[in-house]
Design a protein around this motif. Sequence first.
Motif, PDB file in Angstrom:
ATOM      1  N   ALA A  95      30.918  23.883  17.165  1.00 22.75           N
ATOM      2  CA  ALA A  95      30.542  23.086  16.126  1.00 22.75           C
ATOM      3  C   ALA A  95      31.206  23.712  14.702  1.00 22.75           C
ATOM      4  O   ALA A  95      31.674  23.082  13.945  1.00 22.75           O
ATOM      5  CB  ALA A  95      29.244  22.695  16.120  1.00 22.75           C
ATOM      6  N   GLU A  96      31.183  24.839  14.528  1.00 20.70           N
ATOM      7  CA  GLU A  96      31.796  25.660  13.423  1.00 20.70           C
ATOM      8  C   GLU A  96      33.105  25.205  13.393  1.00 20.70           C
ATOM      9  O   GLU A  96      33.576  24.995  11.758  1.00 20.70           O
ATOM     10  CB  GLU A  96      31.766  27.045  13.371  1.00 20.70           C
ATOM     11  N   ALA A  97      34.028  24.757  14.124  1.00 17.59           N
ATOM     12  CA  ALA A  97      35.234  24.589  14.213  1.00 17.59           C
ATOM     13  C   ALA A  97      35.590  23.041  14.236  1.00 17.59           C
ATOM     14  O   ALA A  97      36.702  22.752  14.477  1.00 17.59           O
ATOM     15  CB  ALA A  97      36.022  25.475  15.213  1.00 17.59           C
ATOM     16  N   GLY A  98      34.317  22.380  14.111  1.00 14.75           N
ATOM     17  CA  GLY A  98      34.521  20.939  14.164  1.00 14.75           C
ATOM     18  C   GLY A  98      34.625  20.383  15.661  1.00 14.75           C
ATOM     19  O   GLY A  98      35.190  19.336  15.858  1.00 14.75           O
ATOM     20  N   LEU A  99      34.413  21.160  16.634  1.00 19.32           N
ATOM     21  CA  LEU A  99      34.633  20.771  18.063  1.00 19.32           C
ATOM     22  C   LEU A  99      33.323  20.217  18.688  1.00 19.32           C
ATOM     23  O   LEU A  99      32.324  20.655  18.505  1.00 19.32           O
ATOM     24  CB  LEU A  99      35.129  21.956  18.879  1.00 19.32           C
ATOM     25  N   ASP A 100      33.354  19.149  19.405  1.00 17.58           N
ATOM     26  CA  ASP A 100      32.355  18.450  20.301  1.00 17.58           C
ATOM     27  C   ASP A 100      32.290  19.653  21.568  1.00 17.58           C
ATOM     28  O   ASP A 100      33.290  20.015  21.849  1.00 17.58           O
ATOM     29  CB  ASP A 100      32.580  17.207  20.661  1.00 17.58           C
ATOM     30  N   PRO A 107      37.519  30.703  16.983  1.00 21.28           N
ATOM     31  CA  PRO A 107      38.747  30.097  16.700  1.00 21.28           C
ATOM     32  C   PRO A 107      39.730  30.054  17.918  1.00 21.28           C
ATOM     33  O   PRO A 107      40.663  29.332  18.089  1.00 21.28           O
ATOM     34  CB  PRO A 107      39.307  31.396  15.752  1.00 21.28           C
ATOM     35  N   ASP A 108      39.565  31.027  18.858  1.00 25.48           N
ATOM     36  CA  ASP A 108      40.533  30.778  20.228  1.00 25.48           C
ATOM     37  C   ASP A 108      40.245  29.664  20.897  1.00 25.48           C
ATOM     38  O   ASP A 108      41.086  28.965  21.416  1.00 25.48           O
ATOM     39  CB  ASP A 108      39.939  32.101  21.096  1.00 25.48           C
ATOM     40  N   TYR A 109      39.023  28.928  21.011  1.00 27.38           N
ATOM     41  CA  TYR A 109      38.657  27.782  21.627  1.00 27.38           C
ATOM     42  C   TYR A 109      39.247  26.673  20.867  1.00 27.38           C
ATOM     43  O   TYR A 109      39.792  25.832  21.544  1.00 27.38           O
ATOM     44  CB  TYR A 109      37.290  27.679  21.839  1.00 27.38           C
ATOM     45  N   LYS A 110      39.249  26.720  19.517  1.00 28.94           N
ATOM     46  CA  LYS A 110      39.920  25.794  18.496  1.00 28.94           C
ATOM     47  C   LYS A 110      41.443  25.780  18.812  1.00 28.94           C
ATOM     48  O   LYS A 110      42.003  24.537  19.094  1.00 28.94           O
ATOM     49  CB  LYS A 110      39.521  26.087  17.056  1.00 28.94           C
TER      50      LYS A 110
END
Length: 314
Positions: A37-42, A107-110
Motif C-alpha cells: 500500500a505504501e507504493a500505491g499497490l492493491d 519497491p521491487d514489487y512496484k
Amino acid sequence: MSQSPQTMTPEQIEEILQSIAGSFRESLRSPILHTPAEAGLDFEDVTFPSQDGVPLEGWFIPAEGSDKIIVANHPRWFSRSGLPAHLEPWKSLGAATGNDFEVNFVPDYKILHDAGYHVLAYDLRNFGHSGAANGGIFTVGRFESRDVIGSLRYVRSRPDTKDLTIGLFSRCVGGNATMFAMGTHPEEFEGVRCMVSPQPLSAGVALERALELLGIPARYIDDLDDRIRLHTSFKLAEFSPVPWAKSVMIPTLLYQVHDDLYTRPEDVQAMYDNIPVAEKKLFWIEGTTRRWDGYTYFQKDPNQMLDWFGTYMK
C-alpha cells in the motif's frame, strides 16, 4: 572490528562458535514493516500451506489484465518486506561489514507490477509471519525448498492465477531453496519459464569468511561444522547449492556483489558453472563490498532482470 587470533581468548572463541551454531537452531525473525500500500499497490493478504503443511504468509499483488506472475521469496533473516538492518538486533547482523541500512523490498514489487506482472511475495518458514517448522532449525534451503513448492501449488490452485505464466525471483536462501526443490521435485517446475536469483550462498563458504573477519583461526571451521550438525543433523557441505545447481533446467540469471565480504566470488561462479542449460547469465555488481547492496540493486537498476523475465515469459 575484528580481533586478531592473538588477542581472542579461547573463551571468546567458544562463545562466538556457540552463538553462530545456535543461530541455526533458532532464526531471528524480521517484522513486516512495509506493505505494498505504501507504493500505491492493491494487495491481498494470503496464506497457503507449504508442501509439508507449514502455514506460509504472503501478499498477492494483482496487475490488471496481466497473464504473468512473479513468485518472490527472500534471504535469510529477511521477510517479504525486507530487513530493518538500521535497527537492533538486525543491525548487528551486518554492521561490521557495512550492512547497517534498511532493505525495503516493496519497491521491487512496484517495479514488477508496473512492468506488467502479478506478484506473489511470501515469507519462508521460520521467518516473517510464516509458521514455525522443524523445531525452528534453519537448513539454508533444504527444508525451505518445501515452501517454494507450496508457493507454486498455491498459484496453480487459485482460479484467477492457475493459468498464468510463472517466473521466479528467488533471493539468497530463497534461491538455494529453489535449486534444491528443482532436484527433489522437478515435476513441480514444469511450465515455470525462468528464474532470477540474486546472491545464492554456500553456508560453509560464508562461515569461513565470518571466522576470517572475526579473527578466528580457519581450523575452527571443523569445530563449527560439528556444532551445527548437532543442531540441524546436517554437515555444512550439505548446505551448499553448488551441487543443487545441476538440477536447474530453466533459463536462470544469477547476480552477486563481486567483493561481498560475506562470501567469495568462486562460490557463485561454481553454481553458475553447474547450471546445465545454455540460457543462463551471471552478472557481477562491482564497486561495493556490502552484501545488502545486492539486495537493493534491482530497485536501482532493474533493466536486465526485467529483460530476462520479458524474454522468457512471452
